[in-house]
Scaffold this active site. Structure first.
Site, PDB file in Angstrom:
ATOM      1  N   GLY A  36       1.192  27.405  68.426  1.00 19.28           N
ATOM      2  CA  GLY A  36       1.632  26.661  67.244  1.00 19.28           C
ATOM      3  C   GLY A  36       2.468  27.548  66.332  1.00 19.28           C
ATOM      4  O   GLY A  36       3.552  27.171  65.866  1.00 19.28           O
ATOM      5  N   HIS A  37       1.983  28.774  66.085  1.00 24.19           N
ATOM      6  CA  HIS A  37       2.758  29.702  65.242  1.00 24.19           C
ATOM      7  C   HIS A  37       4.108  30.011  65.886  1.00 24.19           C
ATOM      8  O   HIS A  37       5.127  30.096  65.205  1.00 24.19           O
ATOM      9  CB  HIS A  37       1.999  31.028  65.069  1.00 24.19           C
ATOM     10  CG  HIS A  37       0.710  30.908  64.316  1.00 24.19           C
ATOM     11  ND1 HIS A  37      -0.515  31.057  64.927  1.00 24.19           N
ATOM     12  CD2 HIS A  37       0.450  30.683  63.014  1.00 24.19           C
ATOM     13  CE1 HIS A  37      -1.480  30.919  64.019  1.00 24.19           C
ATOM     14  NE2 HIS A  37      -0.918  30.685  62.864  1.00 24.19           N
ATOM     15  N   GLU A 148       2.718  21.308  60.326  1.00 19.75           N
ATOM     16  CA  GLU A 148       2.250  20.024  59.795  1.00 19.75           C
ATOM     17  C   GLU A 148       0.751  19.855  59.975  1.00 19.75           C
ATOM     18  O   GLU A 148       0.170  18.931  59.426  1.00 19.75           O
ATOM     19  CB  GLU A 148       2.997  18.869  60.486  1.00 19.75           C
ATOM     20  CG  GLU A 148       4.454  18.790  60.063  1.00 19.75           C
ATOM     21  CD  GLU A 148       5.183  17.586  60.643  1.00 19.75           C
ATOM     22  OE1 GLU A 148       4.635  16.948  61.566  1.00 19.75           O
ATOM     23  OE2 GLU A 148       6.303  17.307  60.179  1.00 19.75           O
ATOM     24  N   LYS A 149       0.111  20.730  60.746  1.00 20.11           N
ATOM     25  CA  LYS A 149      -1.338  20.600  60.917  1.00 20.11           C
ATOM     26  C   LYS A 149      -2.045  20.682  59.564  1.00 20.11           C
ATOM     27  O   LYS A 149      -2.996  19.960  59.304  1.00 20.11           O
ATOM     28  CB  LYS A 149      -1.902  21.667  61.849  1.00 20.11           C
ATOM     29  CG  LYS A 149      -3.403  21.428  62.099  1.00 20.11           C
ATOM     30  CD  LYS A 149      -3.984  22.422  63.037  1.00 20.11           C
ATOM     31  CE  LYS A 149      -4.344  23.706  62.368  1.00 20.11           C
ATOM     32  NZ  LYS A 149      -5.502  23.672  61.479  1.00 20.11           N
TER      33      LYS A 149
END
Ligand code: PAF
Length: 282
Positions: A36-37, A148-149
């Site tokens: 994700g990062h 957006e998490k």
């Protein structure tokens, strides 16, 4: 990739990156990097000429009984991942550099920070807003990318940048998910094998509720059904599950776009957050 730990060297290095009118994207992180990062870094590279990533486990956004001391830290591994994505600078200051003796200023984005995670984690978003404002001043990026998490965090940072006239464009990167839909998070590492398996019930329930609401179902019933499905799936409790205006975060009893489903739930000792668009564009 330069690894920098003091502000003066950082400023000089950013000036050098910006020479010839080049732009810089900032990707703030607390390390323990996952795909994700890395998707944020990729988005930063598309939006700007250079990426500066920061790793700083920010003590002011952890409550007294939270996992600041235990938060996973492996800078060498994280640095290798960032290097592999073409990051120009890793900004990795220590706590004394960021919060020198006597540091006493903070930022509060009052309206957006009180509900949801803000209610469960008092002071958390003041810590986030303060560190992000400081990172903006330290790095002076043209663009900054956030996942957006953490939808509430993203909304707060957008509002802060607007309210305080930071000359930074804020980009939100879509949630990166594992094969079974669980949103990638550094805290997934805390889950036992059994909890990790059960955790897939969380995104599945949100997805189902979002589809039901978009299809005209009663909001209260859709949320109650989702709550029941998450608990039946093996979660111990639900901090909140709500339909919210995607920008103001106001709770909605009836669907009207732009809206977002926001939720936090606990499984064992781990608190997970997730959110879901209620229509295709939000
Ligand atoms: O999302 C995070 O990892 C953190 O809240 C952030 C934005 C890096 C601030 O410490």
């Amino acid at each position: 990739m330069q690894i920098i730990r003091d502000i003066e060297t950082l400023r000089e290095a950013v000036v050098a990156l910006k020479q010839g009118g080049k732009s810089v994207a900032l990707v703030p992180t607390m390390g323990a990097l996952h795909d994700g990062h890395l998707s944020l870094v990729r988005m930063g590279r598309e939006a700007a000429d250079h990426v500066v990533a920061s790793i700083f486990v920010n003590p002011t956004q952890f409550g007294p009984n939270e996992d600041f001391a235990a938060y996973p830290r492996d800078e060498a591994r994280d640095a290798a991942l960032l290097r592999g994505e073409g990051t120009a600078i890793l900004w990795a200051p220590d706590v004394a550099t960021v919060y020198p003796e006597g540091h006493s200023s903070h930022i509060e984005v009052a309206e957006l920070g009180a509900d949801y995670c803000g209610a469960a984690r008092p002071g958390h978003f003041d810590g986030v807003a303060t560190i992000v404002a400081k990172l903006f001043n330290q790095v002076q990026p043209d663009v900054a990318v956030f996942g957006e998490k953490d939808w509430q965090q993203l909304a707060i940072i957008r509002r802060m940048a607007r309210d305080l006239d930071f000359p930074v464009e804020i980009l939100g990167a879509p949630i990166a998910r594992d094969h079974d839909g669980l949103a990638l998070s550094s805290r997934n590492a805390y889950l036992s094998a059994e909890e990790r398996k059960a955790a897939a019930a969380f995104p599945a329930a949100l997805q189902q509720a979002a589809a039901a609401i978009a299809g005209g179902a009663d909001v209260g019933k859709a949320l109650a059904d989702a709550e029941a499905a998450i608990l039946a799936g093996g979660f111990d409790s639900i901090d909140y599950i709500a339909l919210a205006d995607a920008e103001s975060l106001e709770r909605l009893q009836q669907y009207r776009p732009p809206a977002r489903l926001l939720a936090a739930a606990r499984i064992g000792k781990t608190r997970l957050i997730d959110n879901h668009a209620v229509n295709a564009s939000y």
